[in-house]
Write a protein that holds these residues in place. Structure first.
Motif, PDB file in Angstrom:
ATOM      1  N   UNK A 118       0.840  -1.193   0.000  1.00 47.54           N
ATOM      2  CA  UNK A 118       0.000   0.000   0.000  1.00 47.54           C
ATOM      3  C   UNK A 118       0.880   1.249   0.000  1.00 47.54           C
ATOM      4  N   UNK A 119       0.252   2.390  -0.171  1.00 49.77           N
ATOM      5  CA  UNK A 119       1.010   3.647  -0.280  1.00 49.77           C
ATOM      6  C   UNK A 119       1.723   4.022   1.012  1.00 49.77           C
ATOM      7  N   UNK A 120       1.375   3.397   2.125  1.00 48.29           N
ATOM      8  CA  UNK A 120       2.103   3.668   3.370  1.00 48.29           C
ATOM      9  C   UNK A 120       3.579   3.308   3.232  1.00 48.29           C
ATOM     10  N   UNK A 121       3.884   2.388   2.319  1.00 47.85           N
ATOM     11  CA  UNK A 121       5.274   1.992   2.100  1.00 47.85           C
ATOM     12  C   UNK A 121       6.082   3.188   1.600  1.00 47.85           C
ATOM     13  N   UNK A 127       9.657   6.070  -2.719  1.00 43.43           N
ATOM     14  CA  UNK A 127      10.097   5.261  -3.848  1.00 43.43           C
ATOM     15  C   UNK A 127      10.141   3.767  -3.582  1.00 43.43           C
ATOM     16  N   UNK A 128       9.986   3.365  -2.328  1.00 46.05           N
ATOM     17  CA  UNK A 128      10.079   1.945  -1.976  1.00 46.05           C
ATOM     18  C   UNK A 128       8.934   1.127  -2.578  1.00 46.05           C
ATOM     19  N   UNK A 129       7.768   1.736  -2.718  1.00 50.18           N
ATOM     20  CA  UNK A 129       6.615   1.008  -3.257  1.00 50.18           C
ATOM     21  C   UNK A 129       6.922   0.426  -4.639  1.00 50.18           C
ATOM     22  N   UNK A 130       7.634   1.173  -5.474  1.00 50.03           N
ATOM     23  CA  UNK A 130       7.966   0.680  -6.822  1.00 50.03           C
ATOM     24  C   UNK A 130       8.925  -0.506  -6.775  1.00 50.03           C
ATOM     25  N   UNK A 131       9.642  -0.649  -5.693  1.00 47.36           N
ATOM     26  CA  UNK A 131      10.559  -1.776  -5.549  1.00 47.36           C
ATOM     27  C   UNK A 131       9.823  -3.063  -5.169  1.00 47.36           C
TER      28      UNK A 131
END
Length: 178
Positions: A118-121, A127-131
């Protein structure tokens, strides 16, 4: 294959602090953790249907993911992404639904599915969400922020405890979102 670290938090926060041990309660989850319960405890899912069974009692992440993220420039430590148990030596994402994980002397977890990033990441690390959420060649969505499980047999789990897998009979069902 072993348990690397264990975590719990009594409140619904993103990260969970490390503790010396966790007690798993059959059909409930990690004793004292905000996500434990026979029915769904995830705040977003409670709003949808508070009476739904809790298929997300215990969240696991493999420590090897943190090494991959470090290679991409993201410092992430065990517990940072909210998992209860961090493992070493097993590719959790490759396991089928229904796999049982035997931890320590008596605890048994049954894998139910994948955690949905989720976007909380990105609030935790920009930028971690894309990883951890991306499309593979061919368009398949890849989610890599851990797997969810239910407690089949209770017990105490500590860092360093051995982990043993029992893969269910075929046909295997890949882990989906829960």
């Amino acid at each position: 294959m072993r348990v690397n670290s264990v975590h719990l938090d009594t409140k619904h926060r993103f990260s969970k602090p490390a503790v010396p041990e966790v007690r798993l309660i059959e059909g409930v989850g990690v004793e004292g953790d905000a996500h434990s319960g026979a029915t769904v405890q995830h705040l977003h899912l409670v709003r949808k249907d508070a009476s739904a069974p809790n298929l997300r009692q215990v969240h696991l992440i493999q420590s090897e993911l943190f090494e991959e993220l470090a290679g991409a420039g993201y410092a992430v430590q065990p517990g940072d992404l909210g998992e209860n148990i961090t493992t070493t030596g097993v590719d959790l994402f490759a396991l089928p639904t229904g796999t049982t994980l035997h931890l320590g002397d008596t605890a048994v977890l049954t894998l139910t599915g994948l955690r949905n990033p989720c976007r909380q990441i990105d609030k935790f690390r920009t930028g971690l969400l894309k990883q951890v959420l991306h499309k593979a060649p061919g368009g398949t969505v890849v989610r890599r922020v851990g797997v969810m499980s239910v407690v089949t047999t209770g017990g105490t789990v500590r860092p360093g405890d051995p982990l043993r897998l029992v893969i269910p009979a075929e046909p295997h069902k890949p882990l989906g979102l829960v």
